[in-house]
Design a protein around this motif. Structure first.
Motif, PDB file in Angstrom:
ATOM      1  N   LEU A   6       0.848  -1.181   0.000  1.00  0.00           N
ATOM      2  CA  LEU A   6       0.000   0.000   0.000  1.00  0.00           C
ATOM      3  C   LEU A   6       0.884   1.232   0.000  1.00  0.00           C
ATOM      4  CD1 LEU A   6      -2.609  -1.127   2.645  1.00  0.00           C
ATOM      5  CD2 LEU A   6      -2.865  -1.129   0.170  1.00  0.00           C
ATOM      6  N   ILE A   7       0.763   2.014  -1.027  1.00  0.00           N
ATOM      7  CA  ILE A   7       1.574   3.227  -1.114  1.00  0.00           C
ATOM      8  C   ILE A   7       0.659   4.408  -0.824  1.00  0.00           C
ATOM      9  CG2 ILE A   7       3.102   4.606  -2.573  1.00  0.00           C
ATOM     10  CD1 ILE A   7       3.717   2.111  -4.137  1.00  0.00           C
ATOM     11  N   SER A   8       0.676   4.797   0.416  1.00  0.00           N
ATOM     12  CA  SER A   8      -0.127   5.945   0.816  1.00  0.00           C
ATOM     13  C   SER A   8       0.671   7.219   0.551  1.00  0.00           C
ATOM     14  CB  SER A   8      -0.492   5.844   2.294  1.00  0.00           C
ATOM     15  OG  SER A   8       0.682   5.821   3.077  1.00  0.00           O
ATOM     16  N   THR A   9       0.074   8.328   0.811  1.00  0.00           N
ATOM     17  CA  THR A   9       0.765   9.607   0.573  1.00  0.00           C
ATOM     18  C   THR A   9       1.986   9.743   1.483  1.00  0.00           C
ATOM     19  OG1 THR A   9      -0.768  10.665   2.106  1.00  0.00           O
ATOM     20  CG2 THR A   9      -1.292  10.796  -0.238  1.00  0.00           C
ATOM     21  N   THR A  10       1.884   9.236   2.725  1.00  0.00           N
ATOM     22  CA  THR A  10       3.049   9.323   3.621  1.00  0.00           C
ATOM     23  C   THR A  10       4.160   8.402   3.140  1.00  0.00           C
ATOM     24  OG1 THR A  10       2.047   7.661   5.070  1.00  0.00           O
ATOM     25  CG2 THR A  10       1.689   9.957   5.634  1.00  0.00           C
ATOM     26  N   ASN A  11       3.791   7.204   2.653  1.00  0.00           N
ATOM     27  CA  ASN A  11       4.822   6.299   2.128  1.00  0.00           C
ATOM     28  C   ASN A  11       5.488   6.897   0.888  1.00  0.00           C
ATOM     29  OD1 ASN A  11       4.511   4.357   4.051  1.00  0.00           O
ATOM     30  ND2 ASN A  11       3.236   2.994   2.806  1.00  0.00           N
ATOM     31  N   ARG A  12       4.726   7.544   0.044  1.00  0.00           N
ATOM     32  CA  ARG A  12       5.302   8.181  -1.140  1.00  0.00           C
ATOM     33  C   ARG A  12       6.319   9.251  -0.750  1.00  0.00           C
ATOM     34  NH1 ARG A  12      -0.191   9.014  -4.312  1.00  0.00           N
ATOM     35  NH2 ARG A  12      -0.397   6.930  -5.167  1.00  0.00           N
ATOM     36  N   LYS A  13       5.945  10.033   0.251  1.00  0.00           N
ATOM     37  CA  LYS A  13       6.852  11.091   0.696  1.00  0.00           C
ATOM     38  C   LYS A  13       8.133  10.503   1.285  1.00  0.00           C
ATOM     39  CE  LYS A  13       3.245  14.491   1.554  1.00  0.00           C
ATOM     40  NZ  LYS A  13       2.450  15.210   2.558  1.00  0.00           N
ATOM     41  N   LYS A  14       7.991   9.428   2.091  1.00  0.00           N
ATOM     42  CA  LYS A  14       9.171   8.803   2.683  1.00  0.00           C
ATOM     43  C   LYS A  14      10.069   8.174   1.625  1.00  0.00           C
ATOM     44  CE  LYS A  14       7.203   7.793   7.213  1.00  0.00           C
ATOM     45  NZ  LYS A  14       6.767   6.750   8.155  1.00  0.00           N
ATOM     46  N   ARG A  15       9.474   7.549   0.617  1.00  0.00           N
ATOM     47  CA  ARG A  15      10.258   6.947  -0.457  1.00  0.00           C
ATOM     48  C   ARG A  15      11.002   8.015  -1.249  1.00  0.00           C
ATOM     49  NH1 ARG A  15       7.577   1.970  -3.585  1.00  0.00           N
ATOM     50  NH2 ARG A  15       7.236   0.606  -1.817  1.00  0.00           N
ATOM     51  N   GLN A  47      11.879  10.950  -0.167  1.00  0.00           N
ATOM     52  CA  GLN A  47      12.907  11.501   0.724  1.00  0.00           C
ATOM     53  C   GLN A  47      14.109  10.558   0.775  1.00  0.00           C
ATOM     54  OE1 GLN A  47      11.538  11.966   4.718  1.00  0.00           O
ATOM     55  NE2 GLN A  47      13.301  13.183   5.364  1.00  0.00           N
ATOM     56  N   PHE A  48      13.870   9.249   0.880  1.00  0.00           N
ATOM     57  CA  PHE A  48      14.953   8.265   0.906  1.00  0.00           C
ATOM     58  C   PHE A  48      15.751   8.328  -0.405  1.00  0.00           C
ATOM     59  CE2 PHE A  48      16.654   4.076  -0.103  1.00  0.00           C
ATOM     60  CZ  PHE A  48      17.343   3.751   1.059  1.00  0.00           C
ATOM     61  N   ALA A  49      15.047   8.400  -1.527  1.00  0.00           N
ATOM     62  CA  ALA A  49      15.724   8.431  -2.820  1.00  0.00           C
ATOM     63  C   ALA A  49      16.572   9.697  -2.965  1.00  0.00           C
ATOM     64  CB  ALA A  49      14.703   8.351  -3.944  1.00  0.00           C
ATOM     65  N   GLN A  50      16.061  10.822  -2.487  1.00  0.00           N
ATOM     66  CA  GLN A  50      16.814  12.065  -2.613  1.00  0.00           C
ATOM     67  C   GLN A  50      18.046  12.069  -1.716  1.00  0.00           C
ATOM     68  OE1 GLN A  50      13.724  14.901  -1.757  1.00  0.00           O
ATOM     69  NE2 GLN A  50      13.132  15.117  -3.922  1.00  0.00           N
ATOM     70  N   HIS A  58      19.769   9.396  -0.746  1.00  0.00           N
ATOM     71  CA  HIS A  58      20.758   8.422  -1.216  1.00  0.00           C
ATOM     72  C   HIS A  58      21.066   8.554  -2.701  1.00  0.00           C
ATOM     73  CE1 HIS A  58      19.051   6.687   2.482  1.00  0.00           C
ATOM     74  NE2 HIS A  58      20.290   6.243   2.676  1.00  0.00           N
ATOM     75  N   GLN A  59      20.682   9.628  -3.304  1.00  0.00           N
ATOM     76  CA  GLN A  59      20.851   9.821  -4.741  1.00  0.00           C
ATOM     77  C   GLN A  59      22.318   9.843  -5.150  1.00  0.00           C
ATOM     78  OE1 GLN A  59      19.023  13.402  -6.098  1.00  0.00           O
ATOM     79  NE2 GLN A  59      19.478  13.032  -8.253  1.00  0.00           N
ATOM     80  N   ASN A  60      23.160  10.417  -4.348  1.00  0.00           N
ATOM     81  CA  ASN A  60      24.561  10.590  -4.719  1.00  0.00           C
ATOM     82  C   ASN A  60      25.475   9.533  -4.107  1.00  0.00           C
ATOM     83  OD1 ASN A  60      23.954  12.910  -6.227  1.00  0.00           O
ATOM     84  ND2 ASN A  60      23.980  14.168  -4.377  1.00  0.00           N
ATOM     85  N   TRP A  61      24.941   8.468  -3.611  1.00  0.00           N
ATOM     86  CA  TRP A  61      25.785   7.426  -3.031  1.00  0.00           C
ATOM     87  C   TRP A  61      26.563   6.708  -4.132  1.00  0.00           C
ATOM     88  CZ3 TRP A  61      24.088   3.894   1.535  1.00  0.00           C
ATOM     89  CH2 TRP A  61      23.890   4.663   2.675  1.00  0.00           C
ATOM     90  N   THR A  62      27.773   6.311  -3.784  1.00  0.00           N
ATOM     91  CA  THR A  62      28.603   5.561  -4.733  1.00  0.00           C
ATOM     92  C   THR A  62      28.408   4.071  -4.494  1.00  0.00           C
ATOM     93  OG1 THR A  62      30.478   5.517  -3.215  1.00  0.00           O
ATOM     94  CG2 THR A  62      30.332   7.406  -4.736  1.00  0.00           C
ATOM     95  N   VAL A  63      29.063   3.281  -5.330  1.00  0.00           N
ATOM     96  CA  VAL A  63      28.988   1.826  -5.184  1.00  0.00           C
ATOM     97  C   VAL A  63      29.607   1.408  -3.859  1.00  0.00           C
ATOM     98  CG1 VAL A  63      29.767  -0.366  -6.191  1.00  0.00           C
ATOM     99  CG2 VAL A  63      29.005   1.479  -7.683  1.00  0.00           C
ATOM    100  N   GLU A  64      30.667   2.076  -3.440  1.00  0.00           N
ATOM    101  CA  GLU A  64      31.327   1.751  -2.170  1.00  0.00           C
ATOM    102  C   GLU A  64      30.398   1.995  -0.991  1.00  0.00           C
ATOM    103  OE1 GLU A  64      34.238   0.229  -1.839  1.00  0.00           O
ATOM    104  OE2 GLU A  64      34.280   0.160  -4.020  1.00  0.00           O
ATOM    105  N   ASP A  65      29.575   3.045  -1.071  1.00  0.00           N
ATOM    106  CA  ASP A  65      28.615   3.308   0.003  1.00  0.00           C
ATOM    107  C   ASP A  65      27.573   2.193   0.089  1.00  0.00           C
ATOM    108  OD1 ASP A  65      29.845   5.719   0.666  1.00  0.00           O
ATOM    109  OD2 ASP A  65      28.610   6.871  -0.753  1.00  0.00           O
TER     110      ASP A  65
END
Length: 172
Positions: free
Chosen positions: A124-133, A135-138, A140-147
């Protein structure tokens, strides 16, 4: 000679007619193109029972679910897409004079083109889950393979050998 399958009623009548006309078994077999065994068997059956029709079509157990029953079963599945085999069988037997077992239901459903599947559970992807996802993507957007190598990934499967885990199957 060497013909496979049942003779039609017309062919059986030709065999009886040839024998009644005075032809021998060998002459009838040569004339009609059937084996001598077939000629003698058909003629003997006609002499003993007086019939020329084959009764092989009536061999075996009759199917308990006819075309009308298949349509009814299809409506039951369409009404409740998440119904299990037990539920479908119970609902089908309700109001029927002759009840069927689950194996018959399974065979009929397979013949109709349905397959047994586990129900797909979507998160279930509610509005709060969408926001958290997002936020998580933003974050971790610049993480490298080593991270990402420092993250512990879990890829687990469940196996049960002796008992049911309560999961059920539906027909689609």
């Amino acid at each position: 000679m060497g013909k496979k399958g049942d003779l039609s009623n017309f062919e059986r009548g030709m065999v009886v007619g040839a024998r009644r006309a005075g032809l021998s078994i060998s002459q009838s077999a040569q004339l009609l193109g059937f084996s001598r065994t077939t000629i003698s068997r058909v003629y003997k059956e006609w002499c003993e029972k007086g019939k020329t029709s084959s009764m092989r079509q009536s061999c075996g157990q009759k199917c308990l679910v006819d075309a009308r029953g298949q349509r009814r079963m299809g409506r039951l599945i369409q009404a409740d897409r998440r119904a299990t085999l037990t539920e479908i069988t119970t609902r089908y037997n309700r109001g029927m004079q002759q009840s069927i077992c689950e194996a018959t239901t399974r065979t009929t459903l397979r013949r109709m083109g349905y397959n047994s599947r586990r129900p797909h559970r979507v998160p279930l992807i509610s509005t709060t889950n969408r926001k958290k996802r997002l936020q998580f993507a933003q974050v971790h957007q610049n993480w490298t393979v080593e991270d990402w190598k420092n993250v512990a990934w879990s890829d687990e499967s469940r196996f049960l050998l002796r008992h049911s885990d309560g999961r059920f199957r539906i027909w689609r």
